[in-house]
Design a protein around this motif. Structure first.
Motif, PDB file in Angstrom:
ATOM      1  N   GLU A 151       0.828  -1.211   0.000  1.00 11.01           N
ATOM      2  CA  GLU A 151       0.000   0.000   0.000  1.00 11.01           C
ATOM      3  C   GLU A 151       0.860   1.258   0.000  1.00 11.01           C
ATOM      4  O   GLU A 151       0.557   2.235  -0.697  1.00 11.01           O
ATOM      5  N   ILE A 152       1.932   1.247   0.775  1.00  8.65           N
ATOM      6  CA  ILE A 152       2.840   2.395   0.819  1.00  8.65           C
ATOM      7  C   ILE A 152       3.475   2.600  -0.555  1.00  8.65           C
ATOM      8  O   ILE A 152       3.591   3.729  -1.037  1.00  8.65           O
ATOM      9  N   ALA A 153       3.869   1.501  -1.207  1.00 11.15           N
ATOM     10  CA  ALA A 153       4.452   1.607  -2.547  1.00 11.15           C
ATOM     11  C   ALA A 153       3.447   2.174  -3.537  1.00 11.15           C
ATOM     12  O   ALA A 153       3.794   3.053  -4.347  1.00 11.15           O
ATOM     13  N   VAL A 154       2.198   1.715  -3.488  1.00 12.52           N
ATOM     14  CA  VAL A 154       1.156   2.219  -4.397  1.00 12.52           C
ATOM     15  C   VAL A 154       0.940   3.715  -4.161  1.00 12.52           C
ATOM     16  O   VAL A 154       0.884   4.508  -5.109  1.00 12.52           O
ATOM     17  N   ALA A 155       0.838   4.126  -2.897  1.00  9.28           N
ATOM     18  CA  ALA A 155       0.625   5.547  -2.588  1.00  9.28           C
ATOM     19  C   ALA A 155       1.791   6.397  -3.075  1.00  9.28           C
ATOM     20  O   ALA A 155       1.601   7.477  -3.638  1.00  9.28           O
ATOM     21  N   THR A 156       3.016   5.897  -2.875  1.00  3.28           N
ATOM     22  CA  THR A 156       4.211   6.628  -3.297  1.00  3.28           C
ATOM     23  C   THR A 156       4.260   6.755  -4.819  1.00  3.28           C
ATOM     24  O   THR A 156       4.487   7.837  -5.359  1.00  3.28           O
ATOM     25  N   LEU A 157       4.039   5.639  -5.506  1.00  9.50           N
ATOM     26  CA  LEU A 157       4.069   5.666  -6.971  1.00  9.50           C
ATOM     27  C   LEU A 157       2.937   6.511  -7.534  1.00  9.50           C
ATOM     28  O   LEU A 157       3.133   7.231  -8.522  1.00  9.50           O
ATOM     29  N   ALA A 158       1.773   6.474  -6.908  1.00 11.03           N
ATOM     30  CA  ALA A 158       0.668   7.322  -7.368  1.00 11.03           C
ATOM     31  C   ALA A 158       1.046   8.796  -7.240  1.00 11.03           C
ATOM     32  O   ALA A 158       0.756   9.598  -8.130  1.00 11.03           O
ATOM     33  N   GLY A 159       1.710   9.147  -6.153  1.00 12.01           N
ATOM     34  CA  GLY A 159       2.178  10.523  -5.994  1.00 12.01           C
ATOM     35  C   GLY A 159       3.205  10.906  -7.043  1.00 12.01           C
ATOM     36  O   GLY A 159       3.164  12.010  -7.599  1.00 12.01           O
ATOM     37  N   LEU A 160       4.124   9.991  -7.349  1.00 12.62           N
ATOM     38  CA  LEU A 160       5.128  10.272  -8.385  1.00 12.62           C
ATOM     39  C   LEU A 160       4.478  10.389  -9.760  1.00 12.62           C
ATOM     40  O   LEU A 160       4.866  11.242 -10.564  1.00 12.62           O
ATOM     41  N   LEU A 161       3.481   9.537 -10.039  1.00  6.39           N
ATOM     42  CA  LEU A 161       2.776   9.628 -11.321  1.00  6.39           C
ATOM     43  C   LEU A 161       2.010  10.947 -11.426  1.00  6.39           C
ATOM     44  O   LEU A 161       2.011  11.590 -12.476  1.00  6.39           O
ATOM     45  N   ALA A 162       1.344  11.344 -10.343  1.00  5.19           N
ATOM     46  CA  ALA A 162       0.635  12.624 -10.349  1.00  5.19           C
ATOM     47  C   ALA A 162       1.623  13.760 -10.618  1.00  5.19           C
ATOM     48  O   ALA A 162       1.358  14.648 -11.433  1.00  5.19           O
ATOM     49  N   ASP A 163       2.773  13.710  -9.957  1.00  9.02           N
ATOM     50  CA  ASP A 163       3.791  14.734 -10.161  1.00  9.02           C
ATOM     51  C   ASP A 163       4.303  14.701 -11.595  1.00  9.02           C
ATOM     52  O   ASP A 163       4.441  15.738 -12.238  1.00  9.02           O
ATOM     53  N   ARG A 164       4.563  13.503 -12.108  1.00 15.22           N
ATOM     54  CA  ARG A 164       5.051  13.346 -13.487  1.00 15.22           C
ATOM     55  C   ARG A 164       4.061  13.952 -14.477  1.00 15.22           C
ATOM     56  O   ARG A 164       4.451  14.559 -15.464  1.00 15.22           O
ATOM     57  N   ASN A 165       2.795  13.755 -14.220  1.00 15.88           N
ATOM     58  CA  ASN A 165       1.745  14.211 -15.135  1.00 15.88           C
ATOM     59  C   ASN A 165       1.183  15.581 -14.782  1.00 15.88           C
ATOM     60  O   ASN A 165       0.148  15.982 -15.319  1.00 15.88           O
ATOM     61  N   ALA A 166       1.854  16.292 -13.861  1.00 15.16           N
ATOM     62  CA  ALA A 166       1.438  17.628 -13.431  1.00 15.16           C
ATOM     63  C   ALA A 166      -0.015  17.636 -12.961  1.00 15.16           C
ATOM     64  O   ALA A 166      -0.807  18.508 -13.328  1.00 15.16           O
ATOM     65  N   ARG A 167      -0.367  16.653 -12.130  1.00 17.72           N
ATOM     66  CA  ARG A 167      -1.710  16.536 -11.577  1.00 17.72           C
ATOM     67  C   ARG A 167      -1.618  16.582 -10.055  1.00 17.72           C
ATOM     68  O   ARG A 167      -0.615  16.179  -9.465  1.00 17.72           O
ATOM     69  N   PRO A 168      -2.692  17.006  -9.381  1.00 18.88           N
ATOM     70  CA  PRO A 168      -2.645  17.103  -7.930  1.00 18.88           C
ATOM     71  C   PRO A 168      -2.829  15.776  -7.211  1.00 18.88           C
ATOM     72  O   PRO A 168      -2.578  15.688  -6.014  1.00 18.88           O
ATOM     73  N   GLY A 169      -3.258  14.729  -7.901  1.00 17.95           N
ATOM     74  CA  GLY A 169      -3.605  13.483  -7.220  1.00 17.95           C
ATOM     75  C   GLY A 169      -4.995  13.621  -6.609  1.00 17.95           C
ATOM     76  O   GLY A 169      -5.617  14.663  -6.678  1.00 17.95           O
ATOM     77  N   GLY A 170      -5.500  12.557  -6.040  1.00 16.58           N
ATOM     78  CA  GLY A 170      -6.839  12.611  -5.446  1.00 16.58           C
ATOM     79  C   GLY A 170      -7.917  12.507  -6.514  1.00 16.58           C
ATOM     80  O   GLY A 170      -7.669  12.071  -7.628  1.00 16.58           O
ATOM     81  N   PHE A 171      -9.110  12.913  -6.149  1.00 17.87           N
ATOM     82  CA  PHE A 171     -10.245  12.758  -7.045  1.00 17.87           C
ATOM     83  C   PHE A 171     -10.698  14.051  -7.712  1.00 17.87           C
ATOM     84  O   PHE A 171     -11.692  14.067  -8.411  1.00 17.87           O
TER      85      PHE A 171
END
Length: 173
Positions: A151-171
């Motif tokens: 779960e920690i890995a998924v949350a971390t990678l989701a944050g990196l993907l959001a950053d990579r794609n210039a998105r805030p994350g979340g809904f």
């Protein structure tokens, strides 16, 4: 039976349906310290298009399935997202100090926002200026209440993907 798309075609949609190849991300994921979280980060990261690298300065510590780099090298370039996966290791100060001298795109260290960040004192004691210390992200990842290593890995990678794609994350869209 064929399904007709009733909307304008979106390249992302074509990739999601395996009708087009995903573009190479050109990113490197460096997990620092052999840990359960590092194992999931590197495995999941490879699936997400990252070039996975394990940096483990202690030759006695290894992670099955990954060769370990023992020193910071040319792989920590401007495409590198670096995640320290253990905030209890004595080496965090020297490793972060040296990583901050590298061209790494993003550097973060795992740890709860509810606890004191040990890297701040470690870097300050090594004479690293506050503006450099501030480049280290903590906490990292999306706030999804993750507790287990995957779960920690998924949350971390989701944050990196959001950053990579210039998105805030979340809904929020």
């Amino acid at each position: 039976m064929t399904h007709a798309h009733l909307h304008d075609e979106d390249p992302a949609c074509e990739v999601a349906h395996s009708e087009a190849p995903a573009a190479e991300s050109g990113r490197t994921l460096v997990a620092v310290f052999a840990s359960p979280v590092a194992g999931f980060l590197l495995r999941f990261g490879a699936e997400l298009g990252f070039r996975p690298i394990l940096l483990e300065p202690d030759p006695a510590r290894r992670l099955e399935g990954f060769a370990a780099e023992t020193e910071i090298g040319g792989y920590v370039d401007a495409t590198a997202d670096v995640v320290l996966t253990d905030h209890h290791r004595e080496e965090i100060g020297p490793i972060l100090r040296d990583l901050l001298k590298s061209p790494a795109r993003w550097i973060g260290i795992m740890g709860s926002a509810r606890h004191t960040a040990p890297h701040v004192r470690a870097l300050t004691d090594l004479g690293v200026p506050p503006e450099e210390v501030a480049r280290v992200h903590r906490p990292i990842g999306l706030n999804i209440g993750s507790r287990t290593p995957p779960e920690i890995a998924v949350a971390t990678l989701a944050g990196l993907l959001a950053d990579r794609n210039a998105r805030p994350g979340g809904f929020a869209f």
